[in-house]
Design a protein around this motif. Structure first.
Motif, PDB file in Angstrom:
ATOM      1  N   ALA A 238      27.877  25.582  57.779  1.00  0.00           N
ATOM      2  CA  ALA A 238      26.676  26.287  58.241  1.00  0.00           C
ATOM      3  C   ALA A 238      26.937  27.709  58.711  1.00  0.00           C
ATOM      4  CB  ALA A 238      26.009  25.485  59.359  1.00  0.00           C
ATOM      5  N   ASN A 239      28.097  27.962  59.324  1.00  0.00           N
ATOM      6  CA  ASN A 239      28.324  29.299  59.888  1.00  0.00           C
ATOM      7  C   ASN A 239      29.543  30.012  59.315  1.00  0.00           C
ATOM      8  OD1 ASN A 239      30.414  27.885  61.023  1.00  0.00           O
ATOM      9  ND2 ASN A 239      29.974  28.448  63.146  1.00  0.00           N
ATOM     10  N   THR A 240      30.112  29.478  58.223  1.00  0.00           N
ATOM     11  CA  THR A 240      31.349  30.053  57.675  1.00  0.00           C
ATOM     12  C   THR A 240      31.295  30.142  56.150  1.00  0.00           C
ATOM     13  OG1 THR A 240      32.584  29.018  59.487  1.00  0.00           O
ATOM     14  CG2 THR A 240      33.865  29.870  57.649  1.00  0.00           C
ATOM     15  N   ALA A 241      31.713  31.274  55.622  1.00  0.00           N
ATOM     16  CA  ALA A 241      31.916  31.439  54.182  1.00  0.00           C
ATOM     17  C   ALA A 241      33.410  31.366  53.899  1.00  0.00           C
ATOM     18  CB  ALA A 241      31.354  32.766  53.705  1.00  0.00           C
ATOM     19  N   LEU A 242      33.747  31.053  52.670  1.00  0.00           N
ATOM     20  CA  LEU A 242      35.143  30.885  52.265  1.00  0.00           C
ATOM     21  C   LEU A 242      35.454  31.791  51.081  1.00  0.00           C
ATOM     22  CD1 LEU A 242      37.889  29.364  52.149  1.00  0.00           C
ATOM     23  CD2 LEU A 242      36.736  27.616  50.774  1.00  0.00           C
ATOM     24  N   ILE A 243      36.492  32.603  51.221  1.00  0.00           N
ATOM     25  CA  ILE A 243      36.954  33.440  50.106  1.00  0.00           C
ATOM     26  C   ILE A 243      37.996  32.637  49.329  1.00  0.00           C
ATOM     27  CG2 ILE A 243      37.899  35.663  49.403  1.00  0.00           C
ATOM     28  CD1 ILE A 243      35.334  35.875  51.056  1.00  0.00           C
ATOM     29  N   HIS A 244      37.669  32.281  48.114  1.00  0.00           N
ATOM     30  CA  HIS A 244      38.605  31.489  47.306  1.00  0.00           C
ATOM     31  C   HIS A 244      39.650  32.372  46.617  1.00  0.00           C
ATOM     32  CE1 HIS A 244      37.082  27.390  47.518  1.00  0.00           C
ATOM     33  NE2 HIS A 244      35.856  27.855  47.423  1.00  0.00           N
ATOM     34  N   PHE A 245      39.187  33.457  46.039  1.00  0.00           N
ATOM     35  CA  PHE A 245      40.098  34.331  45.290  1.00  0.00           C
ATOM     36  C   PHE A 245      39.743  35.783  45.570  1.00  0.00           C
ATOM     37  CE2 PHE A 245      39.742  30.451  42.738  1.00  0.00           C
ATOM     38  CZ  PHE A 245      41.074  30.079  42.630  1.00  0.00           C
ATOM     39  N   GLU A 246      40.781  36.606  45.637  1.00  0.00           N
ATOM     40  CA  GLU A 246      40.612  38.045  45.800  1.00  0.00           C
ATOM     41  C   GLU A 246      41.747  38.705  45.047  1.00  0.00           C
ATOM     42  OE1 GLU A 246      39.251  40.125  49.683  1.00  0.00           O
ATOM     43  OE2 GLU A 246      41.434  40.368  49.586  1.00  0.00           O
ATOM     44  N   LYS A 247      41.416  39.480  44.030  1.00  0.00           N
ATOM     45  CA  LYS A 247      42.433  40.088  43.181  1.00  0.00           C
ATOM     46  C   LYS A 247      42.106  41.560  42.966  1.00  0.00           C
ATOM     47  CE  LYS A 247      44.767  36.360  42.472  1.00  0.00           C
ATOM     48  NZ  LYS A 247      44.828  36.113  43.900  1.00  0.00           N
ATOM     49  N   GLY A 248      43.143  42.392  42.984  1.00  0.00           N
ATOM     50  CA  GLY A 248      42.939  43.817  42.755  1.00  0.00           C
ATOM     51  C   GLY A 248      44.139  44.446  42.072  1.00  0.00           C
ATOM     52  N   LEU A 249      43.903  45.533  41.374  1.00  0.00           N
ATOM     53  CA  LEU A 249      44.980  46.279  40.723  1.00  0.00           C
ATOM     54  C   LEU A 249      45.497  47.323  41.708  1.00  0.00           C
ATOM     55  CD1 LEU A 249      43.393  46.794  37.176  1.00  0.00           C
ATOM     56  CD2 LEU A 249      45.045  45.042  37.892  1.00  0.00           C
ATOM     57  N   THR A 250      46.742  47.187  42.093  1.00  0.00           N
ATOM     58  CA  THR A 250      47.294  48.062  43.140  1.00  0.00           C
ATOM     59  C   THR A 250      47.531  49.495  42.665  1.00  0.00           C
ATOM     60  OG1 THR A 250      49.504  47.216  42.591  1.00  0.00           O
ATOM     61  CG2 THR A 250      48.348  46.170  44.429  1.00  0.00           C
ATOM     62  N   GLU A 251      47.304  49.759  41.383  1.00  0.00           N
ATOM     63  CA  GLU A 251      47.367  51.150  40.917  1.00  0.00           C
ATOM     64  C   GLU A 251      46.273  51.987  41.587  1.00  0.00           C
ATOM     65  OE1 GLU A 251      45.267  51.428  36.705  1.00  0.00           O
ATOM     66  OE2 GLU A 251      46.447  49.589  36.860  1.00  0.00           O
ATOM     67  N   TYR A 252      45.226  51.295  42.077  1.00  0.00           N
ATOM     68  CA  TYR A 252      44.176  51.961  42.844  1.00  0.00           C
ATOM     69  C   TYR A 252      44.468  51.724  44.325  1.00  0.00           C
ATOM     70  CZ  TYR A 252      41.949  51.502  38.270  1.00  0.00           C
ATOM     71  OH  TYR A 252      41.677  51.545  36.928  1.00  0.00           O
ATOM     72  N   GLU A 253      45.091  52.698  44.961  1.00  0.00           N
ATOM     73  CA  GLU A 253      45.534  52.532  46.343  1.00  0.00           C
ATOM     74  C   GLU A 253      44.356  52.246  47.282  1.00  0.00           C
ATOM     75  OE1 GLU A 253      48.087  54.983  49.765  1.00  0.00           O
ATOM     76  OE2 GLU A 253      47.728  55.870  47.769  1.00  0.00           O
ATOM     77  N   GLY A 254      44.480  51.146  48.025  1.00  0.00           N
ATOM     78  CA  GLY A 254      43.457  50.776  48.987  1.00  0.00           C
ATOM     79  C   GLY A 254      42.371  49.865  48.453  1.00  0.00           C
ATOM     80  N   ILE A 255      42.496  49.444  47.195  1.00  0.00           N
ATOM     81  CA  ILE A 255      41.396  48.686  46.595  1.00  0.00           C
ATOM     82  C   ILE A 255      41.200  47.314  47.244  1.00  0.00           C
ATOM     83  CG2 ILE A 255      42.678  47.552  44.713  1.00  0.00           C
ATOM     84  CD1 ILE A 255      40.142  48.418  42.958  1.00  0.00           C
ATOM     85  N   TYR A 256      42.278  46.719  47.750  1.00  0.00           N
ATOM     86  CA  TYR A 256      42.115  45.431  48.441  1.00  0.00           C
ATOM     87  C   TYR A 256      41.304  45.596  49.732  1.00  0.00           C
ATOM     88  CZ  TYR A 256      45.002  42.411  45.506  1.00  0.00           C
ATOM     89  OH  TYR A 256      45.481  41.647  44.461  1.00  0.00           O
ATOM     90  N   LYS A 257      41.478  46.723  50.399  1.00  0.00           N
ATOM     91  CA  LYS A 257      40.686  46.989  51.598  1.00  0.00           C
ATOM     92  C   LYS A 257      39.206  47.090  51.251  1.00  0.00           C
ATOM     93  CE  LYS A 257      44.496  47.591  54.044  1.00  0.00           C
ATOM     94  NZ  LYS A 257      45.497  47.502  52.979  1.00  0.00           N
ATOM     95  N   VAL A 258      38.924  47.669  50.083  1.00  0.00           N
ATOM     96  CA  VAL A 258      37.539  47.875  49.666  1.00  0.00           C
ATOM     97  C   VAL A 258      36.880  46.555  49.278  1.00  0.00           C
ATOM     98  CG1 VAL A 258      36.015  49.079  48.055  1.00  0.00           C
ATOM     99  CG2 VAL A 258      38.067  50.207  48.902  1.00  0.00           C
ATOM    100  N   ILE A 259      37.542  45.734  48.475  1.00  0.00           N
ATOM    101  CA  ILE A 259      36.920  44.472  48.054  1.00  0.00           C
ATOM    102  C   ILE A 259      36.734  43.551  49.256  1.00  0.00           C
ATOM    103  CG2 ILE A 259      39.112  43.341  47.416  1.00  0.00           C
ATOM    104  CD1 ILE A 259      35.697  42.982  45.627  1.00  0.00           C
ATOM    105  N   ASN A 260      37.662  43.625  50.210  1.00  0.00           N
ATOM    106  CA  ASN A 260      37.533  42.850  51.446  1.00  0.00           C
ATOM    107  C   ASN A 260      36.288  43.283  52.210  1.00  0.00           C
ATOM    108  OD1 ASN A 260      37.833  41.852  54.137  1.00  0.00           O
ATOM    109  ND2 ASN A 260      40.036  41.671  53.837  1.00  0.00           N
ATOM    110  N   ALA A 261      36.131  44.581  52.422  1.00  0.00           N
ATOM    111  CA  ALA A 261      35.015  45.108  53.207  1.00  0.00           C
ATOM    112  C   ALA A 261      33.674  44.892  52.507  1.00  0.00           C
ATOM    113  CB  ALA A 261      35.226  46.591  53.492  1.00  0.00           C
ATOM    114  N   GLU A 262      33.644  45.085  51.192  1.00  0.00           N
ATOM    115  CA  GLU A 262      32.391  44.920  50.451  1.00  0.00           C
ATOM    116  C   GLU A 262      31.939  43.459  50.448  1.00  0.00           C
ATOM    117  OE1 GLU A 262      30.464  47.173  49.413  1.00  0.00           O
ATOM    118  OE2 GLU A 262      31.689  48.995  49.323  1.00  0.00           O
ATOM    119  N   THR A 263      32.899  42.560  50.310  1.00  0.00           N
ATOM    120  CA  THR A 263      32.562  41.131  50.350  1.00  0.00           C
ATOM    121  C   THR A 263      32.038  40.747  51.727  1.00  0.00           C
ATOM    122  OG1 THR A 263      34.267  40.648  48.683  1.00  0.00           O
ATOM    123  CG2 THR A 263      33.462  38.800  50.013  1.00  0.00           C
ATOM    124  N   ALA A 264      32.698  41.230  52.756  1.00  0.00           N
ATOM    125  CA  ALA A 264      32.263  40.931  54.120  1.00  0.00           C
ATOM    126  C   ALA A 264      30.872  41.503  54.389  1.00  0.00           C
ATOM    127  CB  ALA A 264      33.270  41.490  55.123  1.00  0.00           C
TER     128      ALA A 264
END
Length: 316
Positions: A238-264
């Motif tokens: 009821a009060n929690t979402a679950l991130i199953h998979f998160e993948k990014g190409l590290t050639e784009y510096e900082g992209i994991y920070k972006v997909i994390n923030a956008e998903t949140a």
């Protein structure tokens, strides 16, 4: 002398059947009554990792009992359903009979662990730190407030300044493009030489292929016209979402920070918390998860095999 009441029959391996995609509705109904907090018990996790973990389940006395076998090692999870001491004893007996020497019964939540100790104080239940899951306030991940997130905000702003990018939902229409992205991601990580990543990419690919049947949602980030990162998620309870998979190409510096923030940012309007799963004892992954300052952990325990059990207490 009064005889001890026992189950109608002993629990055995023949009572278990493989988890298949057709079981989605059954698990959805059961988990609506008994909400889960740990990702390993979710239907999505089981079906996506079935190629490696070989999940099975039994439905006994209103309880779901999960079992898995990976690399020849079998383990059980505690019953999910109404408390039943006799059934718990049967699960312990079967786990000790067929299970791994180290932790034949695992993913025991704290309340169940306390209840098990009341059933038998001799049980040796130990924290399974590698399977503790990290849970964050959704708004914290979306807004990254205060000094403790200063470095992450800086990396996020740097990405947004350096790359022209867009965010869009994952749909059946962009499925093939995402599969091509996963191939590229796998090549960049040399998955063929990494046992864990090879299985993970297979699990993620299955999730993408069966997005609709699993009722999963997701986001992707395009850098220019190319996909640079994806996330896949669902409601855990009821009060929690679950991130199953998160993948990014590290050639784009900082992209994991972006997909994390956008998903949140998407999830913050729907739930209070986001579960980002465990670190499996990988030091680099543990450090990365701690940098986001979890609100709390989903703690789990395992039963140690070396406990001296009076087996007559668990037998017919």
């Amino acid at each position: 002398m009064k005889q001890k009441k026992v189950l109608f029959k002993m629990l055995c391996q023949k009572d278990f059947k493989p988890v298949t995609l057709a079981d989605w509705a059954f698990f959805e109904r059961h988990y609506a009554i008994y909400p889960q907090t740990h990702s390993d018990n979710t239907f999505t996790n089981m079906i996506c990792w079935n190629h490696f973990m070989h999940y099975r389940y039994a439905y006994v006395k209103g309880n779901v009992i999960l079992a898995c076998t990976a690399a020849g090692i079998s383990r059980l999870h505690p019953p999910i359903g109404p408390r039943d001491p006799e059934l718990m004893r049967e699960v312990i007996r079967l786990a000790l009979d067929i299970g791994d020497d180290n932790k034949p019964l695992m993913l025991i939540d704290p309340e169940t662990a306390k209840w098990m100790k009341k059933i038998d104080p001799a049980l040796m239940l130990v924290p399974d730190l590698n399977h503790f899951e990290y849970v964050y306030r959704a708004l914290d991940l979306a807004k990254l407030p205060g000094k403790k997130y200063l470095k992450i905000r800086s990396q996020l702003n740097k990405f947004r300044k350096n790359y022209r990018h867009t965010v869009e939902p994952i749909t059946p229409e962009n499925r093939e493009e995402i599969m091509e992205f996963l191939v590229k991601w796998c090549e960049s990580k040399r998955c063929k030489n990494n046992f864990t990543l090879a299985h993970e990419i297979e699990a993620c690919s299955y999730a993408i292929e069966h997005l609709t049947e699993l009722h999963l949602r997701g986001l992707l980030i395009r850098v220019g016209s190319k996909i640079g990162a994806i996330s896949l998620f669902e409601r855990l309870n009821a009060n929690t979402a679950l991130i199953h998979f998160e993948k990014g190409l590290t050639e784009y510096e900082g992209i994991y920070k972006v997909i994390n923030a956008e998903t949140a940012a998407v999830l913050a309007s729907e739930v209070e918390y986001i579960n980002r799963e465990s670190d499996l004892g990988v030091s680099g992954l543990r450090e990365a998860k701690l940098r986001y300052h979890p609100h709390h952990m989903v703690e789990v325990y395992s039963l140690k095999q070396q406990t001296c059990f009076p087996f007559h207490e668990y037998a017919l």
